[in-house]
Design an enzyme around this catalytic site. Structure first.
Site, PDB file in Angstrom:
ATOM      1  N   ARG A 105     -57.961 -29.152  10.254  1.00 52.79           N
ATOM      2  CA  ARG A 105     -57.781 -29.203   8.677  1.00 52.79           C
ATOM      3  C   ARG A 105     -57.692 -30.282   7.876  1.00 52.79           C
ATOM      4  O   ARG A 105     -57.873 -30.360   6.667  1.00 52.79           O
ATOM      5  CB  ARG A 105     -56.396 -28.395   8.750  1.00 52.79           C
TER       6      ARG A 105
ATOM      7  N   ASP B 156     -43.045 -21.551  -2.822  1.00 52.54           N
ATOM      8  CA  ASP B 156     -43.534 -22.123  -1.455  1.00 52.54           C
ATOM      9  C   ASP B 156     -43.654 -23.347  -1.469  1.00 52.54           C
ATOM     10  O   ASP B 156     -43.375 -24.087  -2.798  1.00 52.54           O
ATOM     11  CB  ASP B 156     -45.032 -21.675  -0.998  1.00 52.54           C
TER      12      ASP B 156
HETATM   13  C1  LIG Z   1     -46.529 -17.710   7.687  1.00 53.62           C
HETATM   14  S1  LIG Z   1     -46.272 -17.865   5.953  1.00 53.62           S
HETATM   15  C2  LIG Z   1     -45.297 -16.377   5.882  1.00 53.62           C
HETATM   16  C3  LIG Z   1     -45.434 -15.702   4.296  1.00 53.62           C
HETATM   17  C4  LIG Z   1     -44.666 -14.568   4.049  1.00 53.62           C
HETATM   18  N1  LIG Z   1     -43.176 -14.802   3.857  1.00 53.62           N
HETATM   19  C5  LIG Z   1     -44.927 -13.423   5.039  1.00 53.62           C
HETATM   20  O1  LIG Z   1     -44.081 -13.257   5.788  1.00 53.62           O
HETATM   21  O2  LIG Z   1     -46.055 -12.838   5.156  1.00 53.62           O
HETATM   22  C6  LIG Z   1     -45.034 -19.249   5.854  1.00 53.62           C
HETATM   23  C7  LIG Z   1     -45.054 -19.886   4.696  1.00 53.62           C
HETATM   24  O3  LIG Z   1     -44.183 -21.124   4.847  1.00 53.62           O
HETATM   25  C8  LIG Z   1     -44.474 -21.800   3.801  1.00 53.62           C
HETATM   26  N2  LIG Z   1     -43.755 -23.200   4.229  1.00 53.62           N
HETATM   27  C9  LIG Z   1     -43.770 -23.921   5.322  1.00 53.62           C
HETATM   28  N3  LIG Z   1     -42.844 -25.154   5.187  1.00 53.62           N
HETATM   29  C10 LIG Z   1     -42.317 -24.824   4.214  1.00 53.62           C
HETATM   30  C11 LIG Z   1     -41.252 -25.668   3.645  1.00 53.62           C
HETATM   31  N4  LIG Z   1     -40.651 -26.594   4.204  1.00 53.62           N
HETATM   32  N5  LIG Z   1     -40.640 -25.023   2.504  1.00 53.62           N
HETATM   33  C12 LIG Z   1     -40.947 -23.960   1.765  1.00 53.62           C
HETATM   34  N6  LIG Z   1     -42.058 -23.331   2.506  1.00 53.62           N
HETATM   35  C13 LIG Z   1     -42.493 -23.671   3.496  1.00 53.62           C
HETATM   36  C14 LIG Z   1     -45.922 -22.110   4.243  1.00 53.62           C
HETATM   37  O4  LIG Z   1     -46.545 -22.740   3.060  1.00 53.62           O
HETATM   38  C15 LIG Z   1     -46.631 -20.726   4.460  1.00 53.62           C
HETATM   39  O5  LIG Z   1     -46.945 -20.198   3.175  1.00 53.62           O
END
Ligand SMILES: C[S@@+](CC[C@H](N)C(=O)[O-])C[C@H]1O[C@@H](n2cnc3c(N)ncnc32)[C@H](O)[C@@H]1O
Length: 291
Positions: free
Chosen positions: A52, A161
């Protein structure tokens, strides 16, 4: 942001060592990523992270992985690179109507209960790790249907996010056709637009739903959060799995401060509150109600 071209574990063997991510540099980056975003980076993620970050070193015009690591780790480039570094390593997998029983519970149980309590004003929802928007737009479609059948029903959606790339994509609201398979046909007709010419394999969310969601960048590791403290419903799905237990507890404690008594918290199906000692009681599969 997730990249389908992430290399497989044995790729990259023949690259010169200055173009691979050394164990030591990976360990240093892992500490920075976990401290800043809460995302655990065990050694097994080294090849994935290396893949990445390759996009980043190309974007910065750096010759190889070692030059990127020196820039970020030793030459003061970290502050300027932090947002892009975190964007690069987050995993953003999502779907419309993911874990569909949650949306049934929302419409059949949670919202009717909130309405029975005669909560004044709009029902306030927060999708707290919204990725490219499939989750908040799923909510927006369901709420638009509720508004159509009950003119007194009002709601607002906030979606956040940490990853700036996914937020830009969510605000655009354009998706590959393949992603909309879980959206019921009648909703597709009401809430999705198809290009008349050009990219026919893409659909776009209708303007009225795009306008119904307020998007913002929130890093859940950085409290206090710039979000209202009187949410009725918070979706925090498929993110706690990336955090260790103390971080999970810290984030959940903060989120409880944003949830009204009687409000609902939705976690991902593989996530749990077990032993966290929070003012939340289970009411359905990975759905909790604030006491
Ligand atoms: C796997 S996705 C889940 C998306 C959605 N909630 C779902 O269940 O389909 C996880 C998301 O968490 C975000 N994320 C990771 N660390 C984070 C943080 N410290 N604060 C806010 N968002 C975060 C990532 O950028 C990603 O878009």
């Amino acid at each position: 942001m997730i990249d389908p071209d992430d290399p497989q574990p044995d790729e990259g063997r023949s690259r010169p060592s200055s173009d691979t991510l050394s164990e030591r540099d990976f360990a240093r980056l892992a500490v920075i990523i976990e401290r800043h975003a809460g995302i655990r980076m065990p050694p097994s993620k080294r090849t994935m992270v290396e893949g990445r970050l390759r996009r980043r070193l190309r974007a910065l015009g750096l010759p190889d992985m070692n030059a990127y690591c020196r820039h970020v780790l030793d030459e003061g480039g970290l502050d300027g690179e932090m947002v892009d570094l975190i964007d690069a390593v987050t995993t953003n997998k999502t779907d419309f109507f993911r874990e569909p029983d949650h949306f049934d519970f929302l419409v059949d149980e949670a919202i009717p209960e909130l309405l029975r309590r005669r909560e004044r004003g709009a029902i306030k929802l927060w999708s707290a790790a919204c990725s490219i928007g499939a989750e908040p737009y799923t909510l927006a479609m369901l709420l638009a249907d509720l508004t159509a059948s009950n003119s007194n029903f009002r709601s607002s959606i906030f979606a956040s996010d940490i990853c700036t790339e996914v937020l830009e994509s969510a605000m655009l609201g354009i998706y590959p056709e393949a992603m909309i398979a879980p959206v019921p046909m009648d909703m597709r007709k009401r809430y999705l637009l198809r290009a008349k010419t050009g990219a026919r394999d893409r659909v776009r969310i209708v303007p009225q739903l795009r306008a119904a969601i307020r998007f913002g960048r929130i890093n859940l590791m950085e409290a206090p959060y710039a979000a209202d403290s009187d949410m009725h419903i918070i979706f925090l799905r498929n993110i706690l799995i990336y955090f260790d237990r103390p971080t999970q507890h810290k984030v959940l404690t903060q989120l409880c401060n944003h949830l009204r008594p009687g409000g609902f918290l939705f976690l991902g199906h593989s996530e749990t509150l077990a032993g966290q000692g929070l003012p939340l009681k289970p009411v359905a599969t990975t759905v909790f109600q604030r006491s």
